[in-house]
Design an enzyme around this catalytic site. Structure first.
Site, mmCIF file in Angstrom:
data_model
loop_
_atom_site.group_PDB
_atom_site.id
_atom_site.type_symbol
_atom_site.label_atom_id
_atom_site.label_comp_id
_atom_site.label_asym_id
_atom_site.label_seq_id
_atom_site.Cartn_x
_atom_site.Cartn_y
_atom_site.Cartn_z
ATOM 1 N N HIS A 21 0.838 -1.203 0.000
ATOM 2 C CA HIS A 21 0.000 0.000 0.000
ATOM 3 C C HIS A 21 0.872 1.253 0.000
ATOM 4 O O HIS A 21 0.685 2.165 -0.821
ATOM 5 C CB HIS A 21 -0.909 -0.004 1.227
ATOM 6 C CG HIS A 21 -1.769 1.212 1.356
ATOM 7 N ND1 HIS A 21 -3.077 1.250 0.942
ATOM 8 C CD2 HIS A 21 -1.504 2.448 1.853
ATOM 9 C CE1 HIS A 21 -3.574 2.454 1.167
ATOM 10 N NE2 HIS A 21 -2.641 3.201 1.729
ATOM 11 N N GLU A 22 1.836 1.299 0.927
ATOM 12 C CA GLU A 22 2.701 2.471 1.020
ATOM 13 C C GLU A 22 3.627 2.583 -0.187
ATOM 14 O O GLU A 22 3.973 3.684 -0.614
ATOM 15 C CB GLU A 22 3.520 2.426 2.320
ATOM 16 C CG GLU A 22 2.679 2.410 3.595
ATOM 17 C CD GLU A 22 1.691 3.557 3.675
ATOM 18 O OE1 GLU A 22 1.959 4.626 3.092
ATOM 19 O OE2 GLU A 22 0.632 3.387 4.306
ATOM 20 N N HIS A 25 1.977 4.635 -2.878
ATOM 21 C CA HIS A 25 2.154 6.075 -2.655
ATOM 22 C C HIS A 25 3.569 6.505 -3.036
ATOM 23 O O HIS A 25 3.762 7.508 -3.738
ATOM 24 C CB HIS A 25 1.914 6.406 -1.181
ATOM 25 C CG HIS A 25 0.506 6.205 -0.720
ATOM 26 N ND1 HIS A 25 -0.586 6.630 -1.443
ATOM 27 C CD2 HIS A 25 0.010 5.643 0.408
ATOM 28 C CE1 HIS A 25 -1.702 6.335 -0.775
ATOM 29 N NE2 HIS A 25 -1.364 5.733 0.341
#
Length: 420
Positions: A21-22, A25
Site C-alpha cells: 500500500h505504502e 504512494h
C-alpha cells in the site's frame, strides 16, 4: 503449519499488505518528482531506520499501518531565518551542507550571519562573513543539519502541494489500488493452491475439521481419506457419505479412514439435532485453468466487496455494537487460526484483508486517503486549494479519532481474550 511457521506467515502477511500500500504512494510520488522524506511501516517510536538516497526507511513500534511522508505535506520542522548564525559547506560553487549548531566543531566550512536566503525557489543564501557579504548558490539536494539530524531541502518543484492535482491524486490513489491488485492476485493464488473439485473424483477426503467438534474428539484429522462408513464403501461418492451422516442423527456411526497408508477405524455419534459431526468433506482436486483462475479472482473481488459494504451499512445504521468490532488483536487472533488451516486458507484471508484495506482507505474519513482525495477534488472544482493549515487540522483531528477508536477496539479485544 507449526506455531513458528504460523507466526512468521502472519507477520509476513501484515507486512506485505501495509508495505505494498505504502509502496504505491511512494512509487507514484517519486514518478511525479516529489521528494519522499520517509517510508514508514508502523507508527510510534522507531525500531529500525536506514537512509537510502533521499528517503529514510523506518520500522516503527506499533504495527497498525504505515505512511509515506512527502515534502510539503506538513510544515518543515527545520527553518533557517535571516539574522541566524550558521555554517555552510561549499562544493563545486554550491552549498551542500547547512549547519545550524555545533559550529565551532565544523571543519572546512564558511561561518557567517544570514542576511538573505531562499531555499525553495531561487536557491541561494547570503552571508555576512567577517564583514563581507557573500552570496552562494544552494544545491537542490542540500542538507540542513541540526541536533544530529539531517533534513534535505525541498525546492518548490519537489513539494507535494505544488504538483498538478492529477499527479497528487495519483500518488494518493495508488496506495488503495495496490491493495486491490494484491487482493486479485491473492484470490487467484489461493485457488491455484487449493485447486478446484474434479468432475471425476474417485475419492473423498476430509479437507477440514471443526475445532472441539464431535469428529475432532473422535480422532478425525484433516486430509484423512474416507474408505467406508457403516460398512458402505464410499469411493468418490461424496453425496452418499454426507447422506449417511445426516441420516444418522443421534446414532453411532463407524468410519474407516486411510491415514499415512494405514486404515484407522473411528466411532462417533452425529449431533442429535443437526446430524452433523464437524467436518468438511471434499473430493479430489485438479489444477484450475488460467480462465478459471481469473474468473474466480474477479468473482471473489465482487462478492467480498459487497460483503464489506454490507458490513459498513450495518455499522452506520447501528446493527453492530461497538463490542462486535475487532481491532489489531482480534484480527491477529483470527489470522493465526486461519493460518493453522493451511497456506491456501491464509492466502484467501490475506486477499480479503487487502481488499478491505483498499476500500476502507478510500472512505472520506479525515486522515485516510479518501479524505485527501476529497480535498483534491474540491481543489480541482474551485481552481484553488483549501487553506493547507485547515486541511492539516482536519486530518490531525481525524487521525486522533482513529487512534482513539483503535485504542477502544484493542481494549475490547484484550478484554475478550481475558474472558475467554
Amino acid at each position: 503449519m507449526g506455531n513458528i511457521q504460523v507466526a512468521l506467515m502472519t507477520v509476513l502477511m501484515f507486512f506485505l499488505l501495509v508495505s505494498l500500500h505504502e509502496w504505491g504512494h511512494y512509487y507514484f510520488a517519486r514518478r511525479a518528482g516529489i521528494l519522499v522524506r520517509e517510508f514508514a511501516i508502523g507508527f510510534g517510536p522507531k525500531l529500525f531506520s536506514i537512509k537510502r538516497g533521499e528517503t529514510r526507511y523506518t520500522l516503527r513500534l506499533l504495527p497498525i499501518g504505515g505512511f509515506v511522508r512527502m515534502a510539503g505535506e506538513d510544515p518543515e520542522v527545520v527553518e533557517v531565518q535571516p539574522g541566524q548564525t550558521l555554517a555552510v559547506r561549499v562544493k563545486d560553487n554550491a552549498v551542500t551542507r547547512i549547519y545550524l549548531d555545533r559550529l565551532d566543531e565544523r571543519s572546512g566550512v564558511m561561518r557567517g550571519e544570514v542576511k538573505a536566503l531562499d531555499l525553495e525557489r531561487d536557491l541561494f543564501i547570503q552571508l555576512d562573513v567577517d564583514g563581507e557579504i557573500e552570496r552562494y548558490a544552494v544545491h537542490p539536494q542540500a542538507l540542513i543539519i541540526a541536533r544530529g539530524r539531517d533534513t534535505q531541502i525541498a525546492p518548490i518543484d519537489r513539494q507535494f502541494g505544488h504538483k498538478p492535482v492529477g499527479k497528487r491524486a495519483l500518488a494518493i490513489f495508488a496506495g488503495p489500488v495496490m491493495n486491490f491488485l494484491l487482493a486479485f492476485v491473492l484470490f487467484g493464488l489461493a485457488l491455484l493452491l487449493q485447486g478446484v473439485p474434479s468432475e471425476t473424483s474417485s475419492k473423498v477426503f476430509i479437507s477440514g475439521v471443526v475445532p472441539d467438534s464431535i469428529a475432532e474428539q473422535a480422532g478425525v484429522e484433516k486430509d484423512d481419506l474416507v474408505k467406508s462408513i457403516n460398512g458402505v464403501v464410499i469411493g468418490g461418492n461424496y453425496e452418499k457419505f454426507v447422506e449417511i451422516i445426516n441420516s444418522s442423527a443421534g446414532k453411532q456411526i463407524s468410519l474407516v479412514v486411510e491415514r499415512k497408508g494405514e486404515d484407522v477405524a473411528l466411532k462417533m455419534t452425529p449431533d442429535a439435532t443437526t446430524g452433523k459431526i464437524g467436518i468438511y468433506p471434499a473430493g479430489e482436486y485438479r489444477k484450475p485453468s488460467a480462465g478459471e483462475t481469473l474468473t474466480y479472482a474477479a468473482t471473489s473481488m465482487k462478492d467480498w466487496t459487497g460483503r464489506i459494504f454490507e458490513g459498513f451499512r450495518k455499522l452506520i445504521f447501528g446493527e453492530f455494537k461497538l463490542d462486535d468490532l475487532g481491532g489489531p488483536v482480534k484480527t491477529t487472533q483470527v489470522t493465526v487460526e486461519i493460518a493453522k488451516q493451511g497456506l491456501a486458507q491464509l492466502t484467501s484471508w490475506a486477499a480479503v484483508l487487502s481488499l478491505y484495506l483498499g476500500i476502507f482507505n478510500l472512505l472520506p474519513i479525515p486522515a485516510l486517503d479518501g479524505s485527501r482525495l476529497l480535498f483534491l477534488g474540491i481543489e480541482a472544482v474551485r481552481g484553488r486549494p483549501i487553506d493547507p493549515n485547515r486541511e492539516s487540522m482536519v486530518h490531525l483531528v481525524g487521525f486522533a479519532m482513529l487512534m482513539l477508536l483503535m485504542i477502544v477496539v484493542t481494549y475490547n479485544d484484550i478484554i475478550g481474550l481475558v474472558r475467554n
